[in-house]
Design a protein around this motif. Structure first.
Motif: not given
Length: 415
Positions: A73-90
């Motif tokens: 579970l800890a390793e999966r948390w480290r893989q939650l990167s911002l570029e994957h979660i915050f996908r809004l473009g201009w």
């Protein structure tokens, strides 16, 4: 007293990206202490809200492993990167504004963050069939997930348990509904759907959002399932209360306090305010009253002693240990964001928003909004390590608490 008489409950709070701290605590307690302490040290009740609901379901579903898969579970948390979660473009900002003002298009955005990566973690890391099997076999006494019904504003506690006596229980609080269910990924995602940050989630034809809005640290559901001991992990550092400031605010302060980011950050803090101190203070007050009742009952006529005990409604002493961050997670997020390696990963609207939040924090903004949103490998790593260190610092207390169910210590003063 045995662990059967005093089952251990794991109670996890909510707080967005701060959830990595909880996993750090779990990695130490479940991964290093419990495997060598024996079955009495293993939690059998799991209660969570918001991101804590995801973490609670994840470890409950791995009840058959020595370490509850806390390392995975800890390793999966480290893989939650911002570029994957915050996908809004201009180009998505126009659609986001239309959604905010009530004219969203079907394919347009409906939140600041994309919940798809989090949903993938919930579906891929949590073996839901194994969770159900553990409940069916009574190796897991119960799992609870709290969410907020958007229409009614009520907290809905979804409970999976085989103990019929606890189904559809009432707490006396009309704003809390209890529902017996077979838990699914949708229940966990609904609990973690922080308003505006993550989209709302539909469960059985109703719309839900984050369970932290009314119940950030779900101690009561664990007690309803019969917990005799509770290990509570909070996500807020106690801050000293400052004296109220009087007089006129200068023009710069007025502009800062009126900014949308500042106001939204303060609103988010108010919504996700951790009430664990109040819950634990009430729990310990009941413990003290029951202890005193047991002490004096020998000197009373038996009928009076029985009447007093019956008036308690079946109350029982419950031991607790409360672990929370030793360092302010908001300040830690600000420090992480200042690193060139982190800022280099921040592009588009996500980078702009987080940089603005970092600047506001540098000017003394007391809100924790940045720490809720900073899904970054370096921040997650720091939180995991901090959680593990904080738990390790309580090693002797934790071992006594986990090994001896009859012990009901007060581990930390609650302010």
């Amino acid at each position: 007293m045995t662990d059967v008489d005093s089952p251990l409950a794991l109670v996890l709070s909510g707080g967005g990206a701060r959830g990595a701290y909880e996993v750090g605590v779990l990695r130490y307690v479940l991964g290093k202490l419990i495997p060598r302490l024996g079955d009495s040290a293993r939690p059998r009740i799991f209660s969570g809200t918001s991101v804590g609901a995801i973490n609670a379901c994840a470890v409950a579903a791995h009840h058959d492993l020595p370490d509850f898969a806390a390392g995975q579970l800890a390793e999966r948390w480290r893989q939650l990167s911002l570029e994957h979660i915050f996908r809004l473009g201009w180009s998505d900002l126009g659609g986001l504004m239309r959604w905010i003002f009530g004219s969203a298009r079907d394919a347009g955005p409906r939140s600041l963050l994309d919940a798809a990566p989090l949903a993938e973690l919930v579906r891929s890391v949590i073996p839901w069939r194994n969770l159900h099997q553990g409940v069916s076999d009574r190796r897991v006494l119960g799992v609870t997930v709290s969410a907020t019904d958007v229409e009614t504003g009520h907290t809905v506690v979804f409970i999976e348990t085989e103990d019929e006596s606890h189904r559809l229980v009432s707490s006396g609080d009309r704003a809390i509904d209890w529902t017996a269910v077979r838990l699914t990924p949708q229940h966990a995602l609904a609990s973690a759907a922080i308003p505006i940050i993550f989209p709302t989630v539909r469960v059985a034809g109703r719309i839900y959002s984050d369970g932290s809005l009314r119940q950030n640290t779900p101690i009561a559901p664990a007690l309803k399932l019969g917990a005799g001991r509770v290990l509570v992990v909070g996500l807020r550092t106690p801050k000293p209360l400052s004296a109220p400031r009087a007089g006129r605010q200068d023009a710069e302060d007025q502009r800062a306090f009126s900014s949308p980011l500042y106001l939204f950050g303060k609103l988010l803090d108010a919504l996700l305010l951790d009430r664990v101190e109040n819950d634990l203070a009430n729990l310990r007050q009941v413990n003290a009253a029951l202890h005193e009742l047991a002490r004096v009952s020998h000197a009373m006529p038996s009928s009076l002693a029985v009447a007093l005990q019956n008036a308690g409604g079946g109350l029982r002493p419950v031991a607790d240990v409360f672990i929370r961050p030793s360092h302010d997670l908001g300040s830690l997020a600000e420090h992480i964001l200042s690193r060139p390696s982190v800022r280099a990963r921040l592009s588009g609207p996500a980078g702009y928003l987080l940089r603005r939040l970092g600047e506001a924090a540098g000017r003394g903004d007391p809100s924790d909004m940045l720490s809720y949103l900073l899904f970054d490998v370096e921040y997650a790593t720091e939180l995991l390590q901090l959680g593990e260190r904080d738990a390790a610092a309580r090693k002797d207390e934790l071992e006594e608490f986990l090994v001896n169910p009859a012990v009901a210590p007060v581990r930390e003063a609650v302010s």
